[in-house]
Design an enzyme around this catalytic site. Structure first.
Site, PDB file in Angstrom:
ATOM      1  N   CYS A 172      -3.663   5.006   6.786  1.00 47.50           N
ATOM      2  CA  CYS A 172      -3.659   4.397   8.120  1.00 47.50           C
ATOM      3  C   CYS A 172      -2.391   4.730   8.881  1.00 47.50           C
ATOM      4  O   CYS A 172      -2.386   4.824  10.089  1.00 47.50           O
ATOM      5  CB  CYS A 172      -3.811   2.886   8.012  1.00 47.50           C
ATOM      6  SG  CYS A 172      -5.361   2.450   7.259  1.00 47.50           S
TER       7      CYS A 172
ATOM      8  N   ASN B  81       0.833  -1.209   0.000  1.00 54.73           N
ATOM      9  CA  ASN B  81       0.000   0.000   0.000  1.00 54.73           C
ATOM     10  C   ASN B  81       0.863   1.253   0.000  1.00 54.73           C
ATOM     11  O   ASN B  81       0.408   2.330  -0.320  1.00 54.73           O
ATOM     12  CB  ASN B  81      -0.934   0.019   1.218  1.00 54.73           C
ATOM     13  CG  ASN B  81      -0.211  -0.232   2.517  1.00 54.73           C
ATOM     14  OD1 ASN B  81       0.386  -1.292   2.688  1.00 54.73           O
ATOM     15  ND2 ASN B  81      -0.237   0.723   3.417  1.00 54.73           N
TER      16      ASN B  81
ATOM     17  N   SER C  53     -10.642  -6.071   0.628  1.00 51.82           N
ATOM     18  CA  SER C  53     -11.498  -5.028   1.210  1.00 51.82           C
ATOM     19  C   SER C  53     -12.318  -4.372   0.111  1.00 51.82           C
ATOM     20  O   SER C  53     -11.793  -4.087  -0.975  1.00 51.82           O
ATOM     21  CB  SER C  53     -10.608  -3.987   1.880  1.00 51.82           C
ATOM     22  OG  SER C  53     -11.381  -2.924   2.362  1.00 51.82           O
ATOM     23  N   GLY C  54     -13.590  -4.078   0.416  1.00 53.14           N
ATOM     24  CA  GLY C  54     -14.477  -3.521  -0.600  1.00 53.14           C
ATOM     25  C   GLY C  54     -14.162  -2.089  -1.003  1.00 53.14           C
ATOM     26  O   GLY C  54     -14.244  -1.730  -2.180  1.00 53.14           O
ATOM     27  N   HIS C  55     -13.781  -1.267  -0.026  1.00 47.65           N
ATOM     28  CA  HIS C  55     -13.746   0.175  -0.331  1.00 47.65           C
ATOM     29  C   HIS C  55     -12.565   0.608  -1.192  1.00 47.65           C
ATOM     30  O   HIS C  55     -12.453   1.778  -1.546  1.00 47.65           O
ATOM     31  CB  HIS C  55     -13.857   1.014   0.953  1.00 47.65           C
ATOM     32  CG  HIS C  55     -12.664   1.022   1.852  1.00 47.65           C
ATOM     33  ND1 HIS C  55     -11.767   2.062   1.874  1.00 47.65           N
ATOM     34  CD2 HIS C  55     -12.231   0.140   2.782  1.00 47.65           C
ATOM     35  CE1 HIS C  55     -10.839   1.820   2.794  1.00 47.65           C
ATOM     36  NE2 HIS C  55     -11.099   0.664   3.352  1.00 47.65           N
TER      37      HIS C  55
ATOM     38  N   THR D  33     -25.380 -11.125  12.133  1.00 48.48           N
ATOM     39  CA  THR D  33     -26.221 -10.950  10.943  1.00 48.48           C
ATOM     40  C   THR D  33     -25.415 -10.267   9.847  1.00 48.48           C
ATOM     41  O   THR D  33     -24.717  -9.289  10.088  1.00 48.48           O
ATOM     42  CB  THR D  33     -27.479 -10.129  11.300  1.00 48.48           C
ATOM     43  OG1 THR D  33     -28.163 -10.829  12.331  1.00 48.48           O
ATOM     44  CG2 THR D  33     -28.394  -9.954  10.092  1.00 48.48           C
TER      45      THR D  33
ATOM     46  N   GLN E   3      -4.531  -4.283  -1.731  1.00 46.98           N
ATOM     47  CA  GLN E   3      -4.156  -3.387  -2.842  1.00 46.98           C
ATOM     48  C   GLN E   3      -3.936  -4.157  -4.138  1.00 46.98           C
ATOM     49  O   GLN E   3      -3.638  -3.558  -5.174  1.00 46.98           O
ATOM     50  CB  GLN E   3      -2.894  -2.589  -2.482  1.00 46.98           C
ATOM     51  CG  GLN E   3      -3.061  -1.654  -1.303  1.00 46.98           C
ATOM     52  CD  GLN E   3      -3.995  -0.478  -1.574  1.00 46.98           C
ATOM     53  OE1 GLN E   3      -4.377  -0.204  -2.723  1.00 46.98           O
ATOM     54  NE2 GLN E   3      -4.413   0.220  -0.521  1.00 46.98           N
TER      55      GLN E   3
HETATM   56  N1  PLP Z   1      -4.297  -3.784   4.074  1.00 42.34           N
HETATM   57  C1  PLP Z   1      -3.894  -2.872   3.169  1.00 42.34           C
HETATM   58  C2  PLP Z   1      -2.736  -3.205   2.292  1.00 42.34           C
HETATM   59  C3  PLP Z   1      -4.556  -1.643   3.057  1.00 42.34           C
HETATM   60  O1  PLP Z   1      -4.139  -0.752   2.151  1.00 42.34           O
HETATM   61  C4  PLP Z   1      -5.643  -1.379   3.912  1.00 42.34           C
HETATM   62  C5  PLP Z   1      -6.338  -0.075   3.877  1.00 42.34           C
HETATM   63  O2  PLP Z   1      -5.713   0.972   3.761  1.00 42.34           O
HETATM   64  C6  PLP Z   1      -6.036  -2.364   4.828  1.00 42.34           C
HETATM   65  C7  PLP Z   1      -5.344  -3.556   4.881  1.00 42.34           C
HETATM   66  C8  PLP Z   1      -7.185  -2.166   5.759  1.00 42.34           C
HETATM   67  O3  PLP Z   1      -8.381  -2.347   5.066  1.00 42.34           O
HETATM   68  P1  PLP Z   1      -9.777  -1.956   5.753  1.00 42.34           P
HETATM   69  O4  PLP Z   1      -9.886  -0.464   5.665  1.00 42.34           O
HETATM   70  O5  PLP Z   1     -10.818  -2.672   4.955  1.00 42.34           O
HETATM   71  O6  PLP Z   1      -9.733  -2.416   7.151  1.00 42.34           O
END
Ligand code: PLP
Length: 379
Positions: A322, A149, A199-201, A237, A179
């Site tokens: 993050c 990331n 991850s969806g977003h 749920t 990623q």
């Molecule tokens: N792992 C990686 C490589 C990411 O880039 C991210 C989000 O920035 C995550 C994990 C965390 O994902 P989530 O926001 O769905 O917890």
């Protein structure tokens, strides 16, 4: 503010209209509890399983190997804490992991687990020789991020899997595929992973939906006990709207990715960045994802450039969103970059919806701000 140019798609993406529509339907029409045994509930359960089949197709696995979670942080924590069964054994992770892997294993280490960290190469990938030297007959779990990331560098999971399993066939191999999902090869069988998190977003689905692929060949403990949802592995749920939207977004993202636009835009960005003096592009000469372009602009401060650009309507990242909760940039430090490079470390990230006009205008704003800041001799 004028319309925003958003070049921080590795942090999150705008939700596709098709995904929003699918969620609206679930919220207003298909709102029944999937565990209910009457017809309406069964229809919703079927919708979840259709979504499961779509995700399974994307990862080339069986439907019953897909488990929905609330996010990739949850998927990664589940894989690590419940996959590490033999408390007497050891766990090996790369130093290039996202905070949700790194902090999780640090916590396990504080509780007495033998956690071993594999070094990174300067190009952002894990040092496979060092990783292998840490694996022994007591290793029960290895976790290596698929695409970084921070820099977009892609680790050769299939090579790593072959080598670690040759050394210890009992090792469970997990990868954080957040990623990488739909951006590179996600065939979990070919990659040789036993667990894989997404991850969806990051792909046009909403926040709050994730997946953990768990190979049927391995057994890990359930994450949450309760009503027995997700085949008894993750009770609670289901987030039906999120699950349905993840499948819709996955289909749309794959379709959009099939043209070469992200690669073409990356080439434009890289060319323009090279025209700016004292800019170093990270992970340029190793396998990398096209949607992330990480670079260091010497004699600048990343946080100031980010703010200046934001004021001008351009949104860019610096390190991962993050890591802004933690001091410094742990992963960039591990690459052995000097402080003056780390100070100016920024990240541009694209989506298949990013346009050439946005890239041209965005790079103009970025260049002007780098020049302006350097003119003030900060750094
Ligand atoms: N792992 C990686 C490589 C990411 O880039 C991210 C989000 O920035 C995550 C994990 C965390 O994902 P989530 O926001 O769905 O917890």
């Amino acid at each position: 503010m004028n319309s925003i140019i958003y070049l921080d798609n590795a942090a999150t993406t705008r939700v596709f209209d098709s995904a929003i529509k699918s969620m609206e339907e679930v919220y207003s029409i298909d709102y029944f509890n999937p565990s209910s045994t009457y017809k309406n509930g069964i229809i919703i359960k079927n919708k979840i399983n259709t979504a499961r089949t779509i995700i399974a197709q994307k990862l080339n696995c069986a439907q019953n190997e897909i488990f929905f979670t609330s996010c990739a942080t949850e998927s990664n924590n589940w894989a690590l804490t419940c996959g590490f069964k033999n408390k007497k054994g050891n766990i090996v992770v790369s130093l290039g992991e996202h905070a949700c892997v790194y902090e999780c294993v640090k916590n396990m280490k504080n509780s007495g687990a033998d956690v071993r960290f594999a070094k990174l190469l300067p190009d952002g990938r894990v040092d496979i020789d060092h990783l292998l030297s840490l694996v022994d007959e007591n290793t029960s779990l290895v976790s290596v991020i698929h695409a970084s990331n921070e820099t977009g560098a892609i680790n050769d999971l299939s090579k790593i899997s072959t080598l670690i399993k040759k050394k210890n066939p009992k090792v469970i191999f997990h990868s954080d595929g957040v990623q990488a999902y739909l951006k590179t090869n996600n065939n979990v069988k070919a990659l040789g992973v036993d667990m894989y998190s997404i991850s969806g977003h990051k792909i046009g689905a909403p926040k709050g939906i994730g997946v953990l692929y768990i190979s049927s060949k391995i057994k890990i403990r359930p994450l949450i006990f309760g009503g027995g949802q997700e085949n008894g592995m993750r009770s609670g749920t289901e987030n039906v709207a999120g699950i349905v939207a993840l499948a819709v977004a996955s289909e749309e993202y794959s379709k959009l990715q099939s043209n070469n636009r992200v690669k073409e835009l990356r080439d434009v960005i890289v060319k323009k960045l090279h025209e700016i003096p004292d800019v170093t592009i990270l992970s340029e000469n190793c396998p990398h994802n096209n949607h992330i372009i990480a670079f260091c602009a010497e004699r600048t401060k990343a946080e100031i450039i980010q703010t200046m650009c934001c004021d001008d309507g351009l949104i860019i990242g610096r390190g991962s969103a993050c890591s802004s909760h933690h001091s410094g940039n742990r992963v960039l430090n591990e690459l052995g970059l000097s402080q003056k490079l780390i100070d100016g470390a920024l990240r541009l990230s694209l989506s298949p919806l990013t346009t050439k006009e946005e890239v041209d205008r965005g790079l103009e704003i970025l260049k002007q701000n780098i020049e302006k800041l350097r003119g003030h001799k900060i750094g």
